[in-house]
Structures are given as C-alpha cells and as structure tokens.
Design a protein around this motif. Structure first.
Motif, short mmCIF file in Angstrom:
data_model
loop_
_atom_site.label_atom_id
_atom_site.label_comp_id
_atom_site.label_asym_id
_atom_site.label_seq_id
_atom_site.Cartn_x
_atom_site.Cartn_y
_atom_site.Cartn_z
N ALA A 170 -7.61 11.87 -1.74
CA ALA A 170 -7.92 11.98 -3.17
C ALA A 170 -7.30 10.83 -3.95
O ALA A 170 -7.90 10.31 -4.91
CB ALA A 170 -7.42 13.32 -3.70
N ILE A 171 -6.10 10.41 -3.55
CA ILE A 171 -5.43 9.29 -4.23
C ILE A 171 -6.22 8.00 -4.04
O ILE A 171 -6.45 7.24 -5.00
CB ILE A 171 -3.99 9.14 -3.71
N VAL A 172 -6.66 7.73 -2.81
CA VAL A 172 -7.44 6.52 -2.54
C VAL A 172 -8.70 6.47 -3.40
O VAL A 172 -9.13 5.41 -3.85
CB VAL A 172 -7.82 6.44 -1.04
N ILE A 191 0.84 -1.21 0.00
CA ILE A 191 0.00 0.00 0.00
C ILE A 191 0.87 1.25 0.00
O ILE A 191 0.60 2.23 -0.72
CB ILE A 191 -0.94 -0.01 1.22
N ALA A 192 1.93 1.24 0.81
CA ALA A 192 2.82 2.40 0.89
C ALA A 192 3.43 2.72 -0.46
O ALA A 192 3.49 3.89 -0.88
CB ALA A 192 3.92 2.15 1.92
N ARG A 193 3.88 1.71 -1.17
CA ARG A 193 4.53 1.94 -2.46
C ARG A 193 3.52 2.33 -3.54
O ARG A 193 3.81 3.18 -4.39
CB ARG A 193 5.33 0.70 -2.87
N LEU A 194 2.34 1.73 -3.48
CA LEU A 194 1.30 2.07 -4.44
C LEU A 194 0.90 3.54 -4.32
O LEU A 194 0.87 4.29 -5.31
CB LEU A 194 0.08 1.18 -4.21
N MET A 195 0.61 3.96 -3.09
CA MET A 195 0.16 5.33 -2.88
C MET A 195 1.33 6.32 -2.90
O MET A 195 1.17 7.47 -3.30
CB MET A 195 -0.62 5.43 -1.58
N GLY A 196 2.50 5.87 -2.48
CA GLY A 196 3.67 6.74 -2.52
C GLY A 196 4.02 7.14 -3.94
O GLY A 196 4.41 8.29 -4.20
N SER A 234 -4.88 10.41 7.60
CA SER A 234 -5.92 9.84 6.76
C SER A 234 -5.98 8.33 6.93
O SER A 234 -4.94 7.67 6.97
CB SER A 234 -5.67 10.17 5.28
N GLN A 235 -7.19 7.80 7.05
CA GLN A 235 -7.39 6.35 7.00
C GLN A 235 -7.46 5.97 5.52
O GLN A 235 -8.34 6.44 4.79
CB GLN A 235 -8.68 5.95 7.71
N ALA A 236 -6.53 5.13 5.09
CA ALA A 236 -6.49 4.76 3.67
C ALA A 236 -7.54 3.70 3.34
O ALA A 236 -8.35 3.87 2.43
CB ALA A 236 -5.10 4.26 3.30
N VAL A 237 -7.52 2.61 4.10
CA VAL A 237 -8.43 1.49 3.82
C VAL A 237 -8.90 0.84 5.11
O VAL A 237 -8.31 1.02 6.18
CB VAL A 237 -7.74 0.40 2.95
N LYS A 238 -9.96 0.06 4.99
CA LYS A 238 -10.42 -0.82 6.06
C LYS A 238 -10.08 -2.26 5.66
O LYS A 238 -9.99 -2.59 4.48
CB LYS A 238 -11.93 -0.71 6.26
N SER A 239 -9.96 -3.12 6.67
CA SER A 239 -9.76 -4.54 6.42
C SER A 239 -10.66 -5.33 7.37
O SER A 239 -11.35 -4.74 8.21
CB SER A 239 -8.29 -4.94 6.64
N LYS A 269 -9.67 0.41 -7.31
CA LYS A 269 -9.78 -0.95 -7.85
C LYS A 269 -8.61 -1.82 -7.41
O LYS A 269 -8.81 -2.99 -7.04
CB LYS A 269 -9.84 -0.91 -9.38
N ARG A 270 -7.41 -1.24 -7.41
CA ARG A 270 -6.24 -2.00 -6.95
C ARG A 270 -6.41 -2.43 -5.51
O ARG A 270 -6.09 -3.57 -5.13
CB ARG A 270 -4.97 -1.16 -7.10
N LEU A 271 -6.91 -1.53 -4.67
CA LEU A 271 -7.10 -1.85 -3.25
C LEU A 271 -8.20 -2.90 -3.07
O LEU A 271 -8.05 -3.83 -2.26
CB LEU A 271 -7.43 -0.57 -2.48
N LEU A 272 -9.28 -2.77 -3.81
CA LEU A 272 -10.35 -3.76 -3.75
C LEU A 272 -9.85 -5.13 -4.21
O LEU A 272 -10.22 -6.16 -3.63
CB LEU A 272 -11.54 -3.32 -4.60
#
Length: 328
Positions: free
Chosen positions: A279-281, A53-58, A124-129, A288-291
C-alpha cells in the motif's frame, strides 16, 4: 478394534485442537502486531539505493503503524552478513530485511553461504530495476547490433564496465558475450556511481549501468543508450528497445528490491506486513519518488513475490553456470 478406533479418534481430535490453537495464536499475534519497534536491516552501506528506499518506506510505515522503524545497515560479504542476520532472527515480524536481486544470485556464485534461501520468507517486492547498455556518443554507435558488429571485428579489444564483480551488470555482460559470440574485457567498479563517472569520462567503450544510478545522466550528450534489460521498456526511456527487441533474448529478468522476514514468521504477520508495504509503494507521492529515482514501483503481495524468486534464482544460475563465474 473399538479401542483402537477410539484411540485414533483421540489422537486426531488432539491434533485438530493443536492446529486450531496454533492458528488462533498466529491470528492473535497478527492482531497485536506491531507492538514495538521494527528493525529494518539493509545489507549494504548507508547512502546507497537500498538504504534510500529503506528510509523512505520505513518513515511511511512508522507513521502508518505508530511504531518506530529503525534502519540498521549491516554491509559485508556481498550482502550475506545482513541476509544471514535476518535469516537467523526470531520469526516475530520485528526483524525485516530489504534485499536485492543479489539474494537469489549469491547461492549460484558462492560455495559457502551461511543461510538457505528457504530460511527467508518473501513479504513484498517493492520495485523493479533494470540495467541500461551505454556507449560513448563519440563512438557513433546507435544500436546494439552495431556495437556487436564492432566487437566481433575487434575480438578482445573492447571493454564493458560493471558496477562490481558478481553483480547483475557483470552477469549481463558475460551473458551478452555468450549470446552474441563476442569477446570483451570486463572492467568492474566499486558501485554504479564510479562506473557512471568512468562512462561519462570516456574511459569505457560500453557498460551495463543500473537505471537508478544512470537516471540523472540519461539525457547527457556524452553517452548513447542502446538497450535496456527487463521484459518491458523503461518508462523513462520509451524509445530505447529492450535487449530482446534489440535482437538478444534472455535478458527479461528485472532487478528488484524486496522485503523478507525469517521463514518461521507466522503467515498472518507476513501478510499484514506485505499488504502494508504494498500500500505504501502505491501511494502516489511514494510512487513518484521511486520513479524519480529511475525505479519501477511494484508493491506485490507475498504470494506474488514468491514465484518470482524461484524463476529468478534458476535464471541467474543458468548464466553463472554457462559463463563459469565463481567468487570462491
């Protein structure tokens, strides 16, 4: 009396001017931010979910802001090493933490923590799991109620797997034992990957496995999924009930991945960073990548993230205290 009033007036005027200077300075700092590379600290090893996640959003943040975002893996002490590094860093917005739920669980589990939660400001909360409750398909069990009935009939005979001591899956297993009045043996693994492999290999009678690690196997004919933690059903598993729907409330707290900076960071910088990450999320390709990783995109503001942390800290502490779990 007049002199005293004049003196008081000068003090108030000076204080007001100082506050104005500070506010103006913070706003200017935010306007110029970022002007150099950002260090994104991941308190876990490379290759794991947090690192991905860090590399994707970074990468996205770097492209949008025109500054390098350098992912720095600092594993150790259940994430405390990386957390502490950011907590003690300068509050200038250039050292950022990507933390997980463990951040608010650690104070309840460990007596010696080198930082306070208040040393970190939520961005910011990026995602839930969520954790999924697995059993082998060969067991013939198709509901959580059936599993609980079997566990009650065989006290101390069944086991449940977790992706590690003092993780959410461990706490969920102990919570189910308390809620259902059952006795099971805890089998911890070094991560969700080995735990999932053990479940597929028939070495576990049940397991709490995080959805991201389980996602490639949710259609496997070797396992059945009985329930999911969290307040809502998982979007990839619309037919699988939540723990509450299956008869056991108290499992509504989701796991999460979220960004933090040192608490001394000026609020305009916190807000600017939080808005950009949110905004990135919400970019369709990133969502879609996160889902596709089995995660649920959020993208919250700092103000939305902060109360969640307080609620979750109290929630996990209540479970740790009731189950008498300690890692010291």
């Amino acid at each position: 009396m007049q002199n005293r009033r004049s003196a008081l007036g000068r003090v108030l005027t000076t204080a007001a001017c100082a506050a104005l200077v500070l506010a103006t300075g913070s706003a200017l700092a935010a306007d110029n931010y970022p002007s150099k590379p950002i260090r994104l600290v991941v308190p876990y090893p490379a290759g794991g979910g947090t690192d991905i996640i860090a590399r994707l959003m970074g990468t996205q943040l770097s492209q949008r802001w025109g500054q390098p975002v350098i992912v720095d893996n600092k594993p150790g002490a259940s994430g405390m090493m990386g957390n502490d590094l950011v907590a003690k860093a300068p509050g200038d917005g250039y050292t950022v933490l990507l933390g997980i739920t463990a951040l608010v669980q650690i104070p309840a589990l460990y007596k010696k923590v080198p930082y306070q939660l208040s040393d970190l400001a939520p961005v910011s909360q990026a995602v839930k799991s969520a954790d999924l409750v697995f059993v082998p398909r060969s067991s013939g069990i198709t509901s959580l109620q059936q599993f609980v009935a079997k566990a009650k009939a065989q006290p101390g005979k069944l086991n449940y797997g977790s992706y590690g001591n003092a993780t959410s899956s461990h706490l969920h297993g102990e919570q189910l034992k308390l809620k259902a009045g059952i006795d099971m043996v805890h089998v911890p693994y070094q991560g969700s990957g080995p735990e999932m492999a053990a479940m597929l290999g028939g070495q576990l009678e049940s397991a709490f496995i995080d959805a991201a690690a389980a996602y490639p196997h949710i259609k496997s004919d070797k396992v059945s999924i009985l329930a999911v933690t969290g307040a809502q059903r998982h979007p990839a598993l619309p037919d699988v009930p939540t723990m509450a729907e299956a008869g056991y409330s108290g499992f509504e707290a989701n796991g999460w991945f979220g960004y933090f900076v040192p608490a001394s960071t000026p609020q305009p910088i916190v807000d600017k960073l939080g808005n950009e990450l949110a905004a990135i999320v919400k970019m369709p390709e990133i969502s879609k990548r996160l889902l596709d990783m089995g995660l649920i995109p959020v993208g919250s503001t700092p103000a939305e993230f902060k109360p969640l942390l307080a609620r979750d800290a109290a929630h996990w502490k209540s479970i740790v205290d009731a189950a008498k779990i300690s890692m010291d």
